[in-house]
Design a protein around this motif. Structure first.
Motif, short mmCIF file in Angstrom:
data_model
loop_
_atom_site.label_atom_id
_atom_site.label_comp_id
_atom_site.label_asym_id
_atom_site.label_seq_id
_atom_site.Cartn_x
_atom_site.Cartn_y
_atom_site.Cartn_z
N GLU A 65 -4.91 18.66 -11.22
CA GLU A 65 -5.16 19.35 -12.50
C GLU A 65 -4.33 18.79 -13.66
OE1 GLU A 65 -7.54 21.76 -12.78
OE2 GLU A 65 -7.99 21.23 -10.70
N GLU A 66 -3.61 17.71 -13.44
CA GLU A 66 -2.74 17.18 -14.49
C GLU A 66 -3.54 16.61 -15.66
OE1 GLU A 66 1.15 15.27 -13.41
OE2 GLU A 66 0.04 14.94 -11.54
N LEU A 67 -3.02 16.84 -16.87
CA LEU A 67 -3.62 16.34 -18.10
C LEU A 67 -2.56 15.69 -18.98
CD1 LEU A 67 -5.79 19.37 -19.27
CD2 LEU A 67 -6.65 17.19 -18.44
N ILE A 68 -2.97 14.74 -19.77
CA ILE A 68 -2.11 14.15 -20.78
C ILE A 68 -2.94 14.08 -22.06
CG2 ILE A 68 -2.70 11.78 -20.15
CD1 ILE A 68 0.18 11.00 -20.90
N LEU A 124 3.80 8.18 -14.54
CA LEU A 124 4.37 7.73 -13.27
C LEU A 124 4.81 8.89 -12.40
CD1 LEU A 124 6.57 4.66 -14.29
CD2 LEU A 124 4.26 4.67 -13.33
N ARG A 125 4.65 8.75 -11.09
CA ARG A 125 5.10 9.73 -10.10
C ARG A 125 5.93 9.00 -9.05
NH1 ARG A 125 3.86 11.95 -13.82
NH2 ARG A 125 2.35 13.60 -14.15
N ASP A 126 6.68 9.75 -8.25
CA ASP A 126 7.48 9.16 -7.18
C ASP A 126 6.56 8.54 -6.14
OD1 ASP A 126 9.88 9.89 -8.31
OD2 ASP A 126 10.05 11.74 -7.16
N GLY A 127 6.89 7.35 -5.72
CA GLY A 127 6.16 6.70 -4.65
C GLY A 127 5.74 5.29 -5.01
N ILE A 137 1.61 -4.44 -5.49
CA ILE A 137 2.36 -3.21 -5.26
C ILE A 137 1.48 -2.04 -5.69
CG2 ILE A 137 4.36 -1.85 -6.00
CD1 ILE A 137 5.81 -4.54 -6.43
N ALA A 138 1.54 -0.93 -4.97
CA ALA A 138 0.86 0.30 -5.38
C ALA A 138 1.92 1.28 -5.88
CB ALA A 138 0.09 0.91 -4.21
N GLN A 139 1.65 1.91 -7.01
CA GLN A 139 2.57 2.88 -7.62
C GLN A 139 1.83 4.20 -7.78
OE1 GLN A 139 5.94 2.80 -8.91
NE2 GLN A 139 5.46 4.98 -9.07
N SER A 140 2.47 5.29 -7.42
CA SER A 140 1.87 6.61 -7.59
C SER A 140 1.92 7.00 -9.06
CB SER A 140 2.63 7.64 -6.74
OG SER A 140 2.04 8.91 -6.89
N VAL A 146 -2.12 3.36 -8.36
CA VAL A 146 -2.60 2.18 -9.07
C VAL A 146 -2.03 0.94 -8.39
CG1 VAL A 146 -2.92 3.36 -11.28
CG2 VAL A 146 -0.72 2.27 -10.77
N VAL A 147 -2.76 -0.16 -8.47
CA VAL A 147 -2.36 -1.41 -7.82
C VAL A 147 -2.08 -2.45 -8.90
CG1 VAL A 147 -3.02 -3.19 -6.15
CG2 VAL A 147 -3.83 -0.83 -5.85
N ALA A 148 -0.97 -3.15 -8.76
CA ALA A 148 -0.59 -4.17 -9.73
C ALA A 148 0.18 -5.28 -9.03
CB ALA A 148 0.27 -3.57 -10.84
N GLY A 149 0.26 -6.41 -9.69
CA GLY A 149 1.04 -7.52 -9.14
C GLY A 149 0.22 -8.77 -9.03
N GLN A 150 0.35 -9.45 -7.90
CA GLN A 150 -0.36 -10.71 -7.68
C GLN A 150 -1.16 -10.66 -6.39
OE1 GLN A 150 2.46 -13.90 -7.67
NE2 GLN A 150 2.47 -14.05 -9.88
N ILE A 151 -2.28 -11.35 -6.42
CA ILE A 151 -3.12 -11.53 -5.24
C ILE A 151 -3.52 -13.00 -5.19
CG2 ILE A 151 -5.33 -10.96 -4.17
CD1 ILE A 151 -5.09 -8.18 -5.25
N GLN A 152 -3.49 -13.58 -4.00
CA GLN A 152 -3.93 -14.96 -3.82
C GLN A 152 -5.38 -15.10 -4.26
OE1 GLN A 152 -0.70 -16.74 -2.86
NE2 GLN A 152 -2.43 -17.98 -2.42
N LYS A 153 -5.67 -16.16 -5.00
CA LYS A 153 -7.05 -16.44 -5.37
C LYS A 153 -7.74 -17.18 -4.24
CE LYS A 153 -6.66 -18.71 -9.26
NZ LYS A 153 -7.02 -19.34 -10.52
N ASP A 154 -9.05 -16.99 -4.17
CA ASP A 154 -9.79 -17.83 -3.22
C ASP A 154 -9.92 -19.21 -3.83
OD1 ASP A 154 -12.00 -17.89 -4.98
OD2 ASP A 154 -12.89 -16.14 -4.03
N SER A 155 -10.25 -20.18 -3.03
CA SER A 155 -10.26 -21.58 -3.48
C SER A 155 -11.34 -21.86 -4.50
CB SER A 155 -10.42 -22.51 -2.28
OG SER A 155 -11.62 -22.20 -1.60
#
Length: 178
Positions: A65-68, A124-127, A137-140, A146-155
């Protein structure tokens, strides 16, 4: 919340990206547009256009139920499609079973809203979930994980683009803002 983005393209073995979220927009009384006009500049001071006013948005989570409440500046276009290529998420099995705020974060959609640094710490939340070195990395957050950071690209990929938070509503944002 005057934030702009420009695609950042380069040849690289990894795609670096910023978290995205699908959210709910609440509007009981209609959005009243204010005549706030700002000239925006992007990376290296490149002109990025002028806003077409602003509206107050209530943004909510799909999971609780959170709102901003935020003041949103209206632009013709927020960003290009982000990410520009489909991200291979096969190596992200350590994220299975968590409620992702955007289960389609690896596909290139349109971006409707970019949240500014003025509300970053509010959502942001803990986790945090960390994979192996060099993995995303996933952040709560109030919107889910949410997912952020780096991912290997396919060739077959030939470019890298970083991107910003994507917020999605259940109705057409253009019709809400007009």
């Amino acid at each position: 919340m005057p934030i702009t983005s420009s695609p950042s393209l380069s040849k690289s073995k990894c795609i670096s990206f910023i978290p995205t979220a699908k959210v709910l927009l609440y509007n009981k009384e209609g959005l009243k547009r204010k005549n706030d006009r700002l000239s925006l500049r992007g990376i290296s001071g490149v002109p990025a256009g002028t806003t077409h006013g602003s509206v107050v948005l209530k943004i909510g989570s799909r999971f609780n139920e959170e709102l901003i409440t935020v003041n949103a500046y209206i632009l013709n276009k927020v960003t290009s499609q982000i990410p520009m290529v489909i991200i291979d998420t096969k190596k992200l099995n350590y994220l299975k079973g968590i409620p992702l705020s955007d289960e389609d974060f690896s596909r290139p959609p349109e971006c409707d809203i970019i949240l500014g640094s003025d509300c970053f710490f509010t959502i942001l939340r803990d986790g945090k979930i960390i994979g192996s070195e060099g993995q995303a990395i996933a952040q709560s957050t109030m919107f889910g994980w949410v997912v952020a950071g780096q991912i290997q690209k396919d060739s077959n990929s030939s470019c890298t683009q970083s991107h910003l938070i994507r917020l999605k509503n259940d109705s057409n944002i253009d019709s809400i803002l007009q």
